[in-house]
Design an enzyme around this catalytic site. Structure first.
Site, PDB file in Angstrom:
ATOM      1  CB  ALA A  41      11.300  44.095  51.470  1.00 23.09           C
ATOM      2  CG  ASP A  42      15.591  44.542  54.610  1.00 18.23           C
ATOM      3  OD1 ASP A  42      15.030  45.272  53.764  1.00 18.23           O
ATOM      4  OD2 ASP A  42      15.932  44.935  55.734  1.00 18.23           O
ATOM      5  CG  ASP A  44      11.878  39.168  48.719  1.00 17.81           C
ATOM      6  OD1 ASP A  44      12.051  37.962  48.950  1.00 17.81           O
ATOM      7  OD2 ASP A  44      10.772  39.733  48.793  1.00 17.81           O
ATOM      8  CB  SER A  88      10.713  28.226  46.524  1.00 14.91           C
ATOM      9  OG  SER A  88      11.042  27.813  47.825  1.00 14.91           O
ATOM     10  CE  LYS A 115       5.111  34.435  47.933  1.00 15.75           C
ATOM     11  NZ  LYS A 115       5.329  34.610  49.380  1.00 15.75           N
ATOM     12  CD  GLU A 176       1.732  29.369  52.867  1.00 20.47           C
ATOM     13  OE1 GLU A 176       2.693  30.051  53.240  1.00 20.47           O
ATOM     14  OE2 GLU A 176       1.845  28.422  52.056  1.00 20.47           O
ATOM     15  CE  LYS A 316       7.058  38.585  48.389  1.00 25.67           C
ATOM     16  NZ  LYS A 316       8.370  38.055  48.744  1.00 25.67           N
ATOM     17  CB  CYS A 429      -0.941  61.451  83.665  1.00 25.01           C
ATOM     18  SG  CYS A 429      -1.104  63.047  84.498  1.00 25.01           S
ATOM     19  CB  CYS A 435      -2.996  66.209  82.628  1.00 28.59           C
ATOM     20  SG  CYS A 435      -1.678  65.720  81.493  1.00 28.59           S
TER      21      CYS A 435
END
Length: 680
Positions: A41-42, A44, A88, A115, A176, A316, A429, A435
């Site tokens: 996403a970043d 994109d 693409s 996709k 793919e 997307k 532990c 405990c």
């Protein structure tokens, strides 16, 4: 990312374009080599910012701009030139953008395809024989991976034809390569056990596997492939994309079972909405829906830009990987004593909810992932899975980050931590009896629906019962009375009297005494003994007395049990305070043997059955109960050992996997007949 407005200084605009283009190129290269450092996403957003800047300033656009190129050039290996160029796809991110594309691209029919979040592959067959296999590369030239493609079972070495679809002299097939989520989890689990770094996601694992030098190691990755297009061909001219897929299937290629032919823009929007709600039903990871004009003549007429066809678009979905700030790393102690580090983060919205904590598995995983306190980290949450930290964004480190140190002592009781056995990745532990964290976790577990189903005993109440001294451990649970509960703030009102929840707990405990015997076995928190094993043990041995008298081999011979569970069961009863729990519960009147009932006919004895989708007359639990009560095994996953898969509405990947394996599929009516008669 915001781009400079059209009135800015031309020098500043050129500098902004250069920096943005360089950033896009860097992250695109990392992505295509299976080592992304930022979420999709970043990327994109970066790419969209570059497109926006070039739209405002067309003079910036040039043939070497990332907006005019496809993918990244291959690294290191021999090159193969594709017979036809691979493109693409352009992306849209909401219904309005998709509608704009549909309005610009009217068609009599569209194909909607999931996709797949995998790695593109280009296969060339000559006279029906696999000749070459290559990665997408830059769209014109890819990396030669022919040897590795030959060990992927889904990729046929020889094509089989039919009267309707004879094998052509030449065909270039696009697909793919991906890794199924369950295989990904198993591979990562194995790597954790070996102390190796884990993969961030299935795509990275698939990309790395496809480029390995030893084909036999590639085979161990259990990679799969789905076809999604054609390139060059001789002796085969389909009229539509749908016809092309029919031919591919006839020749022996895997095609997606989720592809659907639709005939209107509204149907396209409906498919987008449907998969937004069912994106985890597929047997591969997906991040969008691809829409294609079905008619191939129309595709040729529409043509393509320098990087993407005009006849296809990718919708997307919102990201399942996001970045946020890692504020701290703390540890939690579970009911078995396992100490698990988890990330404390700035709250961030991902996959439909806001999260502020994410698992880091164990101390070695923190080191392998190279995570530091203060990092900007990538987190992931798929479906209902607990959020997980994938790794840091190294480019954003500023030197103020600090290394986390695993605690030497339990944060709950102060006992020194240690691995259960030498080489164990999980530290625990050892103070299992007293405990507080383990005690409250065990109380919460035994009250869950899979065990005693005590509705009035939740996480906060369990913690308070221990902290207030109302309970010392679970052995006293059924001895709780009003006087004991008055010590707990969870069960008293402002006047110090028993509240409605306290009264409800006492009623719940009365009911729980008369529960099924197998539920009592689950409630004891014996390691590895879950509902399936507990049912099998209760059905075979009938009572706690008979179970305790059984030998380890007798326990292991029970269907659905095996050596590990049998050993764990015997070891649990070797501990004095464990036996004390059973004895005190028995004295309090808790069920310790199978109660004779009108048992239904064992019509499903020996059968392994999976239920998927929504049934009209059965809930998920009641369907499972119906199977088990008739002697069958209700499994959660499809394998070659599965006898029947019961399919309801909105069934997903399990139905597809059943078809792949040739497992018999039945509907709800067939399921009811199977329950009644043993036949479907």
């Amino acid at each position: 990312m915001t781009v400079t407005n059209s009135g800015a200084n031309p020098v500043d605009i050129q500098r902004q374009w250069s920096e943005l283009a360089q950033e896009v190129r860097k992250h695109r290269e990392q992505y295509y080599n299976g080592q992304p450092s930022i979420p999709d996403a970043d990327f994109d957003q970066l790419f969209a910012a570059l497109v926006q800047l070039e739209a405002q300033h067309p003079e910036l656009q040039s043939p070497d701009s990332p907006t005019q190129q496809v993918g990244a050039a291959p690294e290191g290996a021999a090159d193969i030139e594709h017979l036809e160029r691979l493109y693409s796809l352009d992306n849209v991110f909401d219904a309005a953008e998709l509608q704009d594309w549909l309005d610009r691209t009217p068609a009599k029919a569209y194909l909607t395809e999931l996709k797949i979040d995998g790695l593109s592959i280009d296969l060339v067959y000559r006279d029906g024989q696999l000749a070459t296999a290559a990665t997408r590369g830059d769209g014109r030239v890819g990396e030669d991976i022919t040897a590795n493609a030959r060990v992927i079972e889904d990729i046929p070495q020889h094509l089989t034809g039919s009267d309707d679809y004879p094998v052509p002299a030449l065909v270039e097939v696009r697909g793919e390569v991906y890794m199924r989520p369950d295989d990904f989890e198993q591979i990562n689990a194995a790597r954790r056990e070996e102390g190796k770094p884990t993969f961030a996601n299935p795509r990275n694992a698939a990309a790395g596997g496809l480029r390995m030098k030893d084909p036999q190691e590639v085979k161990k990755r259990r990679l799969h492939m789905v076809c999604h297009g054609l390139g060059a061909r001789e002796g085969f001219e389909p009229t539509s994309q749908h016809d092309a897929y029919e031919a591919l299937s006839a020749w022996g290629f895997p095609v997606s079972p989720y592809t659907q032919l639709v005939h209107s823009a509204q149907e396209v929007q409906d498919r987008v909405a449907y998969w937004a709600q069912h994106r985890h039903d597929a047997h591969f990871e997906m991040d969008g829906l691809v829409v294609k004009v079905d008619d191939l003549a129309s595709q040729r007429s529409l043509g393509a830009t320098s990087r993407a066809p005009r006849w296809a678009i990718a919708y997307k979905y919102p990201p399942e990987e996001v970045t946020t700030k890692l504020l701290d790393i703390e540890v939690g102690v579970g009911r078995t004593g396992r100490v698990t580090p988890y990330a404390v983060m700035e709250p961030v919205f991902v996959s439909g909810s806001t999260v502020s904590k994410a698992t880091l598995h164990n101390q070695f995983e923190v080191k392998n992932k190279n995570v530091l306190i203060g990092d900007t980290v990538i987190i992931r949450k798929a479906g209902e899975i607990i959020p997980e930290v994938l790794g840091p964004v190294l480019d954003l480190r500023d030197g103020r980050e600090t290394e986390w140190v695993f605690p030497t002592h339990c944060p709950s009781c102060g006992t020194r931590l240690a691995p259960q056995k030498e080489g164990d990745q999980d530290w625990r532990c050892p103070n299992t009896q007293s405990c507080p964290a383990q005690l409250s976790a065990r109380l919460e577990y035994l009250a869950s629906r899979k065990a005693l189903d005590i509705e009035a005993l939740g996480e906060k109440a369990a913690i308070d019962l221990i902290a207030s001294g109302a309970l010392t451990d679970e052995s006293d649970l059924f001895d709780l009375d009003e006087d004991a509960l008055l010590k707990s703030s969870a069960y008293t009102n402002k006047e110090g009297e028993l509240n409605a929840q306290g009264k409800k707990l006492l009623e719940n405990l009365k009911t729980a005494r008369d529960t099924d015997f197998w539920r009592v076995l689950v409630a004891l928190s014996i390691r590895h003994v879950g509902p399936i094993a507990a049912r099998a043990l209760a059905a075979r041995f009938g009572s706690m007395e008979a179970l305790r008298a059984a030998s380890e081999s007798e326990l292991a011979d029970t269907d659905g049990v095996g050596d590990i569970i049998a050993t764990s069961f015997k070891q649990w009863f070797e501990v004095d305070w464990h036996r004390n729990i059973v004895e005190k519960w028995q004295a309090a009147g808790v069920t310790m043997e199978e109660v004779a009932t009108d048992k239904p006919a064992q019509t499903l004895e020996g059968l392994n059955i999976v239920v998927t989708g929504t049934l009209e007359n059965f809930s998920r639990d009641s369907a499972k109960e119906a199977i088990v009560s008739r002697g069958g095994k209700a499994s959660g996953s499809v394998s070659k050992k599965t006898d029947f898969v019961v399919v309801g509405a909105n069934a997903g990947s399990k139905e597809a996997k059943a078809r792949d394996l040739g497992v018999r599929i039945i509907d709800e009516a067939g399921f009811q007949r199977l329950l009644d008669t043993g036949e479907a």
